[in-house]
Write a protein that holds these residues in place. Structure first.
Motif, PDB file in Angstrom:
ATOM      1  N   GLU A  51      11.241  78.469 -94.316  1.00  0.00           N
ATOM      2  CA  GLU A  51      12.329  78.793 -93.889  1.00  0.00           C
ATOM      3  C   GLU A  51      13.514  78.433 -94.826  1.00  0.00           C
ATOM      4  O   GLU A  51      14.953  78.281 -94.166  1.00  0.00           O
ATOM      5  N   MET A  52      13.299  77.927 -96.156  1.00  0.00           N
ATOM      6  CA  MET A  52      14.523  77.351 -96.999  1.00  0.00           C
ATOM      7  C   MET A  52      15.197  78.619 -97.626  1.00  0.00           C
ATOM      8  O   MET A  52      14.465  79.826 -97.293  1.00  0.00           O
ATOM      9  N   GLY A  53      16.331  78.656 -98.074  1.00  0.00           N
ATOM     10  CA  GLY A  53      16.956  79.794 -98.804  1.00  0.00           C
ATOM     11  C   GLY A  53      16.115  80.510 -99.838  1.00  0.00           C
ATOM     12  O   GLY A  53      15.524  79.723-100.539  1.00  0.00           O
ATOM     13  N   GLY A  54      16.195  81.942-100.002  1.00  0.00           N
ATOM     14  CA  GLY A  54      15.413  82.497-100.952  1.00  0.00           C
ATOM     15  C   GLY A  54      14.280  83.290-100.250  1.00  0.00           C
ATOM     16  O   GLY A  54      14.452  83.518 -98.963  1.00  0.00           O
ATOM     17  N   TYR A  55      13.570  83.839-101.022  1.00  0.00           N
ATOM     18  CA  TYR A  55      12.326  84.710-100.519  1.00  0.00           C
ATOM     19  C   TYR A  55      10.944  84.107-100.407  1.00  0.00           C
ATOM     20  O   TYR A  55      10.682  83.634-101.793  1.00  0.00           O
ATOM     21  N   TYR A  56      10.512  83.778 -99.329  1.00  0.00           N
ATOM     22  CA  TYR A  56       8.997  83.076 -99.440  1.00  0.00           C
ATOM     23  C   TYR A  56       8.015  83.952 -99.423  1.00  0.00           C
ATOM     24  O   TYR A  56       7.987  85.074 -98.954  1.00  0.00           O
ATOM     25  N   CYS A  57       6.825  83.374-100.422  1.00  0.00           N
ATOM     26  CA  CYS A  57       5.551  84.334-100.661  1.00  0.00           C
ATOM     27  C   CYS A  57       4.631  83.528 -99.939  1.00  0.00           C
ATOM     28  O   CYS A  57       4.394  82.366-100.443  1.00  0.00           O
TER      29      CYS A  57
END
Length: 206
Positions: A83-89
């Motif tokens: 849920e942090m900023g950016g795109y999680y894989c």
């Protein structure tokens, strides 16, 4: 020079008390350890079979790159990595900061290996190519049919609007003619009252 067996360099710069490491020596030690492990496994008959991976396949889902655009997220120490900023894989359990690098990541070798695939692509046969052409041809025909249907509906709407306009004009014309007939009747009645046989004729009858 590196101290023998320690991997620590004996050279120090002035006012620099940080420990120096000989990378070449540690790399040689790592290679030596790997070679010893492989030799021991070979003697014990524990040679691991090569990992067989599937051929590269195309994605059957749409990559979401726009759902978080323009949104504000409050990040704390307890915020999960996903849920942090950016795109999680979720396959590689990592966060990528921008969409370009995220696309590079999911198309890269590491991500595909974690999915159990290699970077090799299946070689298509002639029959597969023909079937692909047939599928694409059917899709084009369906699009053409949809386009023809929309064009026909548009033409029908235009014809209906023209028919309504023509009907409205005819109604106006009939109304105008009815008003003209009423005016003529009133003129005839006025002429009869005044003793004239009618307006517009000066010829006397014998």
């Amino acid at each position: 020079m590196a101290a023998s067996g320690s991997g620590v360099s004996g050279q120090f710069c002035k006012n620099d008390f940080r420990r120096k490491w000989d990378k070449d020596e540690y790399e040689n030690l790592a290679q030596k350890r790997l070679a010893e492990e492989r030799e021991r496994d070979r003697r014990d008959g524990k040679t691991a079979p090569p990992v067989k991976r599937d051929l590269l396949r195309h994605r059957d889902y749409k990559v979401d790159l726009e759902s978080k655009l323009g949104k504000t997220i409050v990040i704390t120490k307890t915020t999960p990595q996903a849920e942090m900023g950016g795109y999680y894989c979720n396959v590689c359990d990592c966060v990528v900061k921008d969409s370009i690098n995220f696309l590079d990541h999911i198309n890269g070798k590491k991500h595909q290996r974690n999915l159990g695939m290699s970077m090799r692509v299946e070689r298509s046969s002639l029959d597969q190519v023909k079937k692909r052409f047939e599928v694409n041809k059917k899709k084009m025909e369906e699009k053409q049919k949809e386009y023809d249907f929309e064009e026909r509906m548009k033409e029908l709407r235009e014809e209906e609007e023209k028919a309504k306009a023509y009907k409205k004009e005819k109604q106006k014309e009939r109304k105008r003619r009815a008003e003209e007939d009423i005016d003529l009747e009133e003129d005839d009645e006025m002429a009869a009252v005044m003793g004239f046989s009618g307006f517009g004729s000066s010829k006397k009858s014998h």
